[in-house]
Design an enzyme around this catalytic site. Structure first.
Site, PDB file in Angstrom:
ATOM      1  N   GLY A  77       0.850  -1.196   0.000  1.00 21.38           N
ATOM      2  CA  GLY A  77       0.000   0.000   0.000  1.00 21.38           C
ATOM      3  C   GLY A  77       0.878   1.236   0.000  1.00 21.38           C
ATOM      4  CG  LEU A  78      -0.757   4.742  -1.867  1.00 30.87           C
ATOM      5  CD1 LEU A  78      -1.825   5.841  -1.918  1.00 30.87           C
ATOM      6  CD2 LEU A  78       0.228   4.899  -3.026  1.00 30.87           C
ATOM      7  CB  SER A  79       4.443   6.290   1.813  1.00 36.33           C
ATOM      8  OG  SER A  79       5.000   6.877   2.968  1.00 36.33           O
ATOM      9  N   GLY A  80       2.283   5.602   4.357  1.00 32.41           N
ATOM     10  CA  GLY A  80       1.324   6.196   5.300  1.00 32.41           C
ATOM     11  C   GLY A  80      -0.029   5.511   5.319  1.00 32.41           C
ATOM     12  CB  SER A  81      -1.543   2.811   3.284  1.00 32.95           C
ATOM     13  OG  SER A  81      -0.490   1.876   3.323  1.00 32.95           O
ATOM     14  N   GLY A  82      -0.725   2.628   6.514  1.00 31.35           N
ATOM     15  CA  GLY A  82      -0.934   1.902   7.771  1.00 31.35           C
ATOM     16  C   GLY A  82      -0.275   0.535   7.814  1.00 31.35           C
ATOM     17  CB  SER A 132       4.790   0.132   9.760  1.00 30.98           C
ATOM     18  OG  SER A 132       5.545   0.223   8.597  1.00 30.98           O
ATOM     19  CB  SER A 175       5.581  -4.206  -2.747  1.00 33.95           C
ATOM     20  OG  SER A 175       4.537  -4.243  -1.808  1.00 33.95           O
TER      21      SER A 175
HETATM   22  N1  LIG Z   1       9.919   8.185  -3.522  1.00 37.28           N
HETATM   23  C1  LIG Z   1       9.389   7.474  -2.538  1.00 37.28           C
HETATM   24  N2  LIG Z   1       8.275   6.725  -2.761  1.00 37.28           N
HETATM   25  C2  LIG Z   1       7.771   5.978  -1.746  1.00 37.28           C
HETATM   26  N3  LIG Z   1       8.296   5.912  -0.495  1.00 37.28           N
HETATM   27  C3  LIG Z   1       9.413   6.651  -0.241  1.00 37.28           C
HETATM   28  C4  LIG Z   1       9.997   7.441  -1.249  1.00 37.28           C
HETATM   29  N4  LIG Z   1      11.089   8.059  -0.706  1.00 37.28           N
HETATM   30  C5  LIG Z   1      11.184   7.655   0.560  1.00 37.28           C
HETATM   31  N5  LIG Z   1      10.178   6.815   0.858  1.00 37.28           N
HETATM   32  C6  LIG Z   1      10.041   6.138   2.162  1.00 37.28           C
HETATM   33  O1  LIG Z   1      10.489   4.812   1.952  1.00 37.28           O
HETATM   34  C7  LIG Z   1       9.503   3.874   2.314  1.00 37.28           C
HETATM   35  C8  LIG Z   1       9.156   2.943   1.162  1.00 37.28           C
HETATM   36  O2  LIG Z   1      10.159   2.005   1.027  1.00 37.28           O
HETATM   37  P1  LIG Z   1       9.810   0.583   0.425  1.00 37.28           P
HETATM   38  O3  LIG Z   1      11.066  -0.227   0.509  1.00 37.28           O
HETATM   39  O4  LIG Z   1       8.608   0.035   1.072  1.00 37.28           O
HETATM   40  O5  LIG Z   1       9.484   0.977  -1.104  1.00 37.28           O
HETATM   41  S1  LIG Z   1       9.344   0.019  -2.360  1.00 37.28           S
HETATM   42  O6  LIG Z   1       8.563  -1.150  -1.955  1.00 37.28           O
HETATM   43  O7  LIG Z   1      10.676  -0.355  -2.811  1.00 37.28           O
HETATM   44  O8  LIG Z   1       8.643   0.818  -3.377  1.00 37.28           O
HETATM   45  C9  LIG Z   1       8.260   4.644   2.685  1.00 37.28           C
HETATM   46  O9  LIG Z   1       7.950   4.120   3.960  1.00 37.28           O
HETATM   47  P2  LIG Z   1       6.461   3.790   4.418  1.00 37.28           P
HETATM   48  O10 LIG Z   1       5.910   5.144   4.708  1.00 37.28           O
HETATM   49  O11 LIG Z   1       6.662   2.968   5.649  1.00 37.28           O
HETATM   50  O12 LIG Z   1       5.725   3.059   3.339  1.00 37.28           O
HETATM   51  C10 LIG Z   1       8.663   6.090   2.721  1.00 37.28           C
HETATM   52  O13 LIG Z   1       8.759   6.528   4.044  1.00 37.28           O
HETATM   53  N1  LIG Z   2      -7.116   2.695  11.234  1.00 35.36           N
HETATM   54  C1  LIG Z   2      -5.795   2.873  11.144  1.00 35.36           C
HETATM   55  N2  LIG Z   2      -4.984   1.838  10.818  1.00 35.36           N
HETATM   56  C2  LIG Z   2      -3.636   2.026  10.734  1.00 35.36           C
HETATM   57  N3  LIG Z   2      -3.006   3.212  10.954  1.00 35.36           N
HETATM   58  C3  LIG Z   2      -3.773   4.271  11.266  1.00 35.36           C
HETATM   59  C4  LIG Z   2      -5.185   4.149  11.374  1.00 35.36           C
HETATM   60  N4  LIG Z   2      -5.695   5.387  11.681  1.00 35.36           N
HETATM   61  C5  LIG Z   2      -4.645   6.221  11.779  1.00 35.36           C
HETATM   62  N5  LIG Z   2      -3.477   5.563  11.547  1.00 35.36           N
HETATM   63  C6  LIG Z   2      -2.147   6.198  11.586  1.00 35.36           C
HETATM   64  O1  LIG Z   2      -1.673   6.261  10.248  1.00 35.36           O
HETATM   65  C7  LIG Z   2      -0.254   6.183  10.253  1.00 35.36           C
HETATM   66  C8  LIG Z   2       0.172   5.047   9.348  1.00 35.36           C
HETATM   67  O2  LIG Z   2       1.567   5.042   9.287  1.00 35.36           O
HETATM   68  P1  LIG Z   2       2.403   3.727   9.015  1.00 35.36           P
HETATM   69  O3  LIG Z   2       1.862   2.562   9.763  1.00 35.36           O
HETATM   70  O4  LIG Z   2       3.838   4.081   9.212  1.00 35.36           O
HETATM   71  O5  LIG Z   2       2.079   3.504   7.461  1.00 35.36           O
HETATM   72  P2  LIG Z   2       2.985   2.820   6.360  1.00 35.36           P
HETATM   73  O6  LIG Z   2       3.801   1.759   7.042  1.00 35.36           O
HETATM   74  O7  LIG Z   2       2.002   2.249   5.377  1.00 35.36           O
HETATM   75  O8  LIG Z   2       3.822   3.911   5.780  1.00 35.36           O
HETATM   76  C9  LIG Z   2       0.190   5.954  11.698  1.00 35.36           C
HETATM   77  O9  LIG Z   2       0.568   7.189  12.246  1.00 35.36           O
HETATM   78  C10 LIG Z   2      -1.085   5.433  12.356  1.00 35.36           C
HETATM   79  O10 LIG Z   2      -1.152   5.737  13.723  1.00 35.36           O
END
Ligand SMILES: Nc1ncnc2c1ncn2[C@@H]1O[C@H](COP(=O)(O)OS(=O)(=O)O)[C@@H](OP(=O)(O)O)[C@H]1O
Ligand SMILES: Nc1ncnc2c1ncn2[C@@H]1O[C@H](COP(=O)(O)OP(=O)(O)O)[C@@H](O)[C@H]1O
Length: 200
Positions: free
Chosen positions: A32-37, A39, A106
């Site tokens: 899923g997208l970065s910040g989707s949840g 981790s 991914s």
């Molecule tokens: N350009 C760009 N696009 C997406 N994400 C970025 C980028 N630059 C840095 N980050 C940070 O790196 C985390 C994603 O790394 P991944 O190894 O999961 O990426 S990938 O699967 O190889 O696409 C991702 O972490 P998560 O937020 O935990 O998903 C981001 O914090």
């Molecule tokens: N229902 C939910 N499920 C998961 N995370 C949530 C939810 N609502 C809010 N959040 C918040 O969204 C953020 C997700 O970040 P994270 O888990 O690092 O995402 P990712 O690993 O996809 O980048 C966290 O700060 C988390 O507390």
């Protein structure tokens, strides 16, 4: 490339290790997208499994992109290589008897399909965290989206790089699910999966 390498026939295999641990081993892949949840949910699912006495390990950016894959960036080729290596590591860990939780953006379907093939389709549970880009940007946990909108980050998934959504994930959760609801949905599927494995 791999000519002249013959695998050794070791006597203790996955079957014996699973029997010793008392549960099957497999890979739970969060995409899923970065910040989707990813981790946050993977962490909560791992806690739940750990409480049930299961042997688990989380692979995510913290222990992979800072170590094994610190040579890779976010270009399409690097992302593909990132996921390929993670699939190989996950495969070893599944072979070692662990329930592995992997949380990576991914973004490419072919890369996720390769991971499934590497660990074996029967050992791969795909969790699509389909939280919308709008919600991920609202959270902007790491401030990356704001930087990407300002043009300071290139190749940001969802903004300037693609995300190919899974077509047939085993489980889908999004931001309309509470964390508890997401965990329950995933645990229920995993429990059913464990019940369906032959008792070894
Ligand atoms: N350009 C760009 N696009 C997406 N994400 C970025 C980028 N630059 C840095 N980050 C940070 O790196 C985390 C994603 O790394 P991944 O190894 O999961 O990426 S990938 O699967 O190889 O696409 C991702 O972490 P998560 O937020 O935990 O998903 C981001 O914090
Ligand atoms: N229902 C939910 N499920 C998961 N995370 C949530 C939810 N609502 C809010 N959040 C918040 O969204 C953020 C997700 O970040 P994270 O888990 O690092 O995402 P990712 O690993 O996809 O980048 C966290 O700060 C988390 O507390």
């Amino acid at each position: 490339m791999q000519k002249n390498i013959k695998e050794h026939d070791f006597k203790i295999g996955k079957t014996e290790r699973n029997a010793a641990k008392g549960h099957p081993s497999f890979l739970i892949w969060f995409t899923g997208l970065s910040g989707s949840g990813k981790s946050t949910i993977a962490n909560a699912v791992e806690q739940e499994l750990h409480q049930r006495g299961m042997h688990t390990y989380i692979l995510d950016g913290d222990n992979i992109r800072h170590g094994l894959n610190s040579d890779l960036d976010f270009s399409p080729d690097s992302r593909t290589e990132n996921i390929r290596r993670i699939g190989e590591v996950a495969n070893l860990m599944v072979d070692a008897g662990l329930i592995v939780l992997a949380a990576f953006v991914s973004p490419y379907r072919k890369d996720r399909d390769l991971v499934a093939k590497t660990v074996g389709n029967g050992n791969y549970v795909e969790v699509y965290v389909s939280t919308s880009l709008e919600e991920c940007e609202r959270r902007d946990v790491k401030g990356l989206y704001e930087k990407a909108r300002r043009g300071e980050i290139k190749n940001m998934t969802g903004i300037s790089a693609p995300y190919e959504a899974p077509e047939n994930p085993d489980i889908e959760v999004d931001h309309t699910y509470s964390l508890e609801d997401s965990v329950n949905k995933i645990i229920t599927t995993i429990e059913n999966r464990i019940k369906s494995y032959p008792h070894e």
